[in-house]
Design a protein around this motif. Structure first.
Motif, PDB file in Angstrom:
ATOM      1  N   SER A 217       0.831  -1.206   0.000  1.00  0.00           N
ATOM      2  CA  SER A 217       0.000   0.000   0.000  1.00  0.00           C
ATOM      3  C   SER A 217       0.868   1.259   0.000  1.00  0.00           C
ATOM      4  N   GLU A 218       1.944   1.241   0.799  1.00  0.00           N
ATOM      5  CA  GLU A 218       2.828   2.404   0.883  1.00  0.00           C
ATOM      6  C   GLU A 218       3.510   2.681  -0.451  1.00  0.00           C
ATOM      7  N   ILE A 219       3.931   1.611  -1.134  1.00  0.00           N
ATOM      8  CA  ILE A 219       4.594   1.786  -2.429  1.00  0.00           C
ATOM      9  C   ILE A 219       3.603   2.242  -3.493  1.00  0.00           C
ATOM     10  N   GLN A 220       2.428   1.631  -3.506  1.00  0.00           N
ATOM     11  CA  GLN A 220       1.430   1.978  -4.527  1.00  0.00           C
ATOM     12  C   GLN A 220       0.936   3.414  -4.378  1.00  0.00           C
ATOM     13  N   ARG A 221       0.775   3.898  -3.132  1.00  0.00           N
ATOM     14  CA  ARG A 221       0.332   5.276  -2.913  1.00  0.00           C
ATOM     15  C   ARG A 221       1.309   6.286  -3.503  1.00  0.00           C
ATOM     16  N   ALA A 222       2.580   5.918  -3.514  1.00  0.00           N
ATOM     17  CA  ALA A 222       3.606   6.835  -4.019  1.00  0.00           C
ATOM     18  C   ALA A 222       3.536   7.024  -5.533  1.00  0.00           C
ATOM     19  N   GLU A 223       2.899   6.046  -6.251  1.00  0.00           N
ATOM     20  CA  GLU A 223       2.752   6.130  -7.709  1.00  0.00           C
ATOM     21  C   GLU A 223       4.091   6.478  -8.380  1.00  0.00           C
ATOM     22  N   LEU A 224       5.083   5.693  -8.104  1.00  0.00           N
ATOM     23  CA  LEU A 224       6.428   5.938  -8.620  1.00  0.00           C
ATOM     24  C   LEU A 224       6.507   5.755 -10.131  1.00  0.00           C
ATOM     25  N   GLN A 225       7.358   6.563 -10.762  1.00  0.00           N
ATOM     26  CA  GLN A 225       7.622   6.442 -12.195  1.00  0.00           C
ATOM     27  C   GLN A 225       9.123   6.194 -12.382  1.00  0.00           C
ATOM     28  N   LEU A 226       9.455   5.321 -13.321  1.00  0.00           N
ATOM     29  CA  LEU A 226      10.867   5.015 -13.575  1.00  0.00           C
ATOM     30  C   LEU A 226      11.644   6.291 -13.930  1.00  0.00           C
ATOM     31  N   ASN A 227      12.811   6.441 -13.362  1.00  0.00           N
ATOM     32  CA  ASN A 227      13.733   7.562 -13.591  1.00  0.00           C
ATOM     33  C   ASN A 227      13.197   8.887 -13.049  1.00  0.00           C
ATOM     34  N   GLU A 228      12.085   8.832 -12.302  1.00  0.00           N
ATOM     35  CA  GLU A 228      11.495  10.051 -11.755  1.00  0.00           C
ATOM     36  C   GLU A 228      12.470  10.778 -10.834  1.00  0.00           C
ATOM     37  N   ASP A 229      13.186  10.044  -9.992  1.00  0.00           N
ATOM     38  CA  ASP A 229      14.092  10.685  -9.043  1.00  0.00           C
ATOM     39  C   ASP A 229      15.217  11.437  -9.743  1.00  0.00           C
ATOM     40  N   ASN A 230      15.749  10.859 -10.838  1.00  0.00           N
ATOM     41  CA  ASN A 230      16.820  11.536 -11.574  1.00  0.00           C
ATOM     42  C   ASN A 230      16.311  12.820 -12.228  1.00  0.00           C
ATOM     43  N   GLU A 231      15.110  12.760 -12.799  1.00  0.00           N
ATOM     44  CA  GLU A 231      14.537  13.950 -13.443  1.00  0.00           C
ATOM     45  C   GLU A 231      14.264  15.050 -12.414  1.00  0.00           C
ATOM     46  N   LEU A 232      13.737  14.669 -11.258  1.00  0.00           N
ATOM     47  CA  LEU A 232      13.456  15.653 -10.208  1.00  0.00           C
ATOM     48  C   LEU A 232      14.746  16.265  -9.655  1.00  0.00           C
ATOM     49  N   THR A 233      15.756  15.442  -9.509  1.00  0.00           N
ATOM     50  CA  THR A 233      17.042  15.942  -9.014  1.00  0.00           C
ATOM     51  C   THR A 233      17.630  16.978  -9.972  1.00  0.00           C
ATOM     52  N   GLU A 234      17.505  16.718 -11.268  1.00  0.00           N
ATOM     53  CA  GLU A 234      18.006  17.658 -12.270  1.00  0.00           C
ATOM     54  C   GLU A 234      17.207  18.970 -12.232  1.00  0.00           C
ATOM     55  N   GLU A 235      15.875  18.843 -12.115  1.00  0.00           N
ATOM     56  CA  GLU A 235      15.031  20.039 -12.043  1.00  0.00           C
ATOM     57  C   GLU A 235      15.343  20.843 -10.776  1.00  0.00           C
ATOM     58  N   LYS A 236      15.582  20.146  -9.667  1.00  0.00           N
ATOM     59  CA  LYS A 236      15.921  20.824  -8.416  1.00  0.00           C
ATOM     60  C   LYS A 236      17.239  21.581  -8.554  1.00  0.00           C
ATOM     61  N   ARG A 237      18.178  20.981  -9.241  1.00  0.00           N
ATOM     62  CA  ARG A 237      19.482  21.629  -9.431  1.00  0.00           C
ATOM     63  C   ARG A 237      19.333  22.931 -10.210  1.00  0.00           C
ATOM     64  N   LYS A 238      18.473  22.907 -11.242  1.00  0.00           N
ATOM     65  CA  LYS A 238      18.253  24.124 -12.037  1.00  0.00           C
ATOM     66  C   LYS A 238      17.566  25.216 -11.215  1.00  0.00           C
ATOM     67  N   LEU A 239      16.531  24.815 -10.456  1.00  0.00           N
ATOM     68  CA  LEU A 239      15.808  25.808  -9.656  1.00  0.00           C
ATOM     69  C   LEU A 239      16.690  26.385  -8.549  1.00  0.00           C
ATOM     70  N   SER A 240      17.519  25.534  -7.959  1.00  0.00           N
ATOM     71  CA  SER A 240      18.392  25.987  -6.874  1.00  0.00           C
ATOM     72  C   SER A 240      19.447  26.965  -7.370  1.00  0.00           C
ATOM     73  N   ASN A 241      19.769  26.888  -8.668  1.00  0.00           N
ATOM     74  CA  ASN A 241      20.779  27.770  -9.251  1.00  0.00           C
ATOM     75  C   ASN A 241      20.140  28.728 -10.272  1.00  0.00           C
ATOM     76  N   PHE A 242      18.870  29.072 -10.025  1.00  0.00           N
ATOM     77  CA  PHE A 242      18.127  29.881 -11.002  1.00  0.00           C
ATOM     78  C   PHE A 242      18.802  31.228 -11.261  1.00  0.00           C
ATOM     79  N   GLU A 243      19.195  31.906 -10.196  1.00  0.00           N
ATOM     80  CA  GLU A 243      19.771  33.247 -10.344  1.00  0.00           C
ATOM     81  C   GLU A 243      21.038  33.212 -11.196  1.00  0.00           C
ATOM     82  N   LYS A 244      21.895  32.228 -10.947  1.00  0.00           N
ATOM     83  CA  LYS A 244      23.132  32.074 -11.716  1.00  0.00           C
ATOM     84  C   LYS A 244      22.824  31.771 -13.182  1.00  0.00           C
TER      85      LYS A 244
END
Length: 569
Positions: A199-226
């Motif tokens: 139930s815990e895993i299914q609620r998360a509705e995980l998508q393959l490679n989702e963590d890598n894509e989110l990490t990349e997006e976070k990196r861009k937002l964190s360095n937005f000003e630069k």
């Protein structure tokens, strides 16, 4: 084979280095000179029990090192090394062991620290040390079955492999049935746990490679000003009045005029022209990208929360999203099995019964091949014992099947087959056959073990075999026969032998003389290779003691001549 042996500060040995050869190496010398100490050092090197008492008086630690050359690609040592994560390059194994005065022992194989247990596992595939009173592989009834299989080779090993394939499926099915047959409370607890996890895993509705894509997006937002500043500056440098593209446009126009006058400038004009249009296109992309850059602090919070959720699931269920989803599918299948366990137990029980029939069939076929091999082995051992003047000795291989032959029922299935095998022997006419492990007479035991070694050394794959005074209690023609047998073993394996028999020493390919002397009021052990007259004198000493007569010398030469003729034949 053991190529190099180095010993430092071990018992009475201060420092000793031996380069060993193939074939038969015999160690001789006066009692107490240190022959057995060298063998003790080798025994420790391959996993023997250590003690601070082995450290030479006044020193901090004893050091033993051996270099082994592996000459076969399928040597059992290589498999064991791979099992324990030890790299073996150029078919070389270097073992080092240190024992300190506080009793601490440090073991390394090819530079990797290992436990005594692992050292013993690897060492057992490299060296087999057999002494007068030690229980070695041939004296261990639990190993007789494996020795018979090695001797049988071909068909036996093929039948054993077929049996093992069925056994693995049988064992896994039996294990699953046991798990499903646990009491209701255990099953209920297991089911609750699995359903919660799913139930815990299914609620998360995980998508393959989702963590890598989110990490990349976070990196861009964190360095937005630069990022924004870099894109803005780049666009400004290219576009606008008096900027890069204006000057490049001017250069392109002027070069076009020059090319109309002189065609040699045409190539330069085309280069600048291509660059202008490429940079103009890049400037448009920068403007478009700049218009699309937008900082959303709420989006950054959403990403961080999602990554935290994914990382929590990773800590519980797998190191990646792919592993988490694989685990989810696995427990979903187990939930179905537990929910409908009665149906599954019934199905698996039928499968288990089918595997039992297959195992009985495969196992009895394996037993038939083993019994054929046992007849050949029995005949070969009787032949060897006869040559050792034990022609009245009876050797027998006894089988005890773990299956109930009469009723066809099974008492137990094991991964090595249906058979229990043990070697039995009777050394005197009229005496009952007894287990080999119960034979106690020193001289007879030496010959029995040597006969067995002569046969099994061809099948065991052991790099080196060490005989520590196995010729005790024999003399005359028996001694000559033992010398010949030890040499025969050395044809297939490197053999190191401590001996007091001149007949054995005469058969040596390499003869090492061990002696001790006093130096600075301390006892030291020396090793000297013997050749020619030195070898004759030592064999003469072994025949008659200290005094060397012409007759003794003649006898020694005769023994060496006889040994040379036997080696040729």
């Amino acid at each position: 084979m053991l190529q190099e042996l180095s010993i430092r500060n071990f018992a009475i040995i201060e420092e000793l280095h031996l380069s060993l050869e193939k074939g038969l190496t015999v160690l001789t010398g006066e009692t107490g000179a240190g022959k057995s100490i060298i063998i003790d050092a080798v025994h420790l090197l391959v996993g023997g029990r250590g003690s601070a008492e082995f450290v030479r008086h006044g020193e901090k630690k004893a050091e033993i090192e051996g270099l082994f050359q592996i000459e076969s690609a399928d040597h059992p040592c290589l498999e064991k090394a791979q099992q324990f994560g030890i790299d073996v390059e150029e078919e070389t194994v270097i073992i080092r062991r240190e024992i300190s005065t506080n009793g601490k022992s440090v073991c390394r194989v090819n530079g990797k620290l290992v436990t005594i247990a692992i050292l013993r596992e690897i060492g057992s595939a490299l060296i087999d040390i057999h002494g007068q009173h030690e229980h070695q592989e041939l004296m261990d009834a639990s190993r007789h079955l494996n020795l018979l299989d090695q001797f049988g080779g071909g068909e036996v090993l093929k039948a054993k492999e077929s049996y093992l394939e069925v056994y693995k499926r049988y064992d896994q099915t039996a294990k699953t049935i046991r798990q499903l047959s646990e009491n209701e409370q255990q099953v209920a607890h297991r089911l609750d746990l699995l359903q919660f996890q799913l139930s815990e895993i299914q609620r998360a509705e995980l998508q393959l490679n989702e963590d890598n894509e989110l990490t990349e997006e976070k990196r861009k937002l964190s360095n937005f000003e630069k990022l924004y500043e870099a894109v803005q500056s780049s666009r400004s440098a290219l576009s606008g009045e008096g900027r890069g593209l204006d000057y490049l446009s001017l250069a392109m126009t002027q070069l076009e005029t020059a090319a109309e006058v002189d065609e040699s400038y045409k190539a330069i004009y085309e280069t600048v022209s291509d660059s202008f249009y490429a940079l103009e296109d890049a400037a448009r992309h920068l403007s478009s990208g700049l218009d699309g850059l937008e900082f959303d602090p709420n989006r950054l919070n959403v990403i961080e929360a999602r990554l935290t959720e994914i990382n929590q699931l990773k800590r519980k269920y797998g190191s990646s999203i792919e592993e988490i989803l694989e685990y989810s599918a696995k427990i979903e299948e187990e939930i179905d099995t537990l929910t409908n366990r009665e149906t599954h137990i019934e199905k698996l029980t039928k499968e288990l019964a089918a595997y039992e029939k297959d195992l009985l069939l495969e196992g009895r076929q394996l037993s038939d091949w083993r019994k054929k091999a046992a007849k050949k082995l029995t005949k070969a051992i009787h032949h060897e014992l006869k040559q050792l003047y034990m022609d009245k000795t009876v050797f027998e291989i006894r089988f005890k099947e773990t299956a109930d032959q009469a009723g066809g029922g099974i008492k137990a299935f094991r991964k090595d087959g249906l058979d229990d095998v043990e070697f039995y022997i009777s050394t005197n006419p009229g005496e009952p056959l007894k287990p080999l492990s119960k034979v106690a007479s020193g001289g007879e035991l030496s010959r029995i073990m040597l006969a067995l070694k002569t046969i099994f050394s061809k099948h065991q794959g052991i790099t080196s075999i060490i005989f520590d005074e196995v010729d005790t209690g024999v003399s005359g023609r028996v001694a000559q026969s033992i010398g010949e047998k030890i040499y025969e073993v050395a044809v297939h394996s490197q053999v190191l032998c401590i001996s007091h028999l001149p007949q054995v020493a005469a058969m040596a390919d390499t003869h090492l003389y061990i002696s001790k002397h006093m130096e600075n009021e301390r006892t030291k052990t020396n090793v000297k290779p013997l050749e020619g007259e030195e070898k004759v004198r030592e064999i003469g000493r072994m025949i008659s003691g200290v005094e060397m007569t012409d007759l003794t010398k003649q006898h020694a030469k005769e023994l060496l001549d006889l040994a040379a003729s036997l080696k040729i034949s």
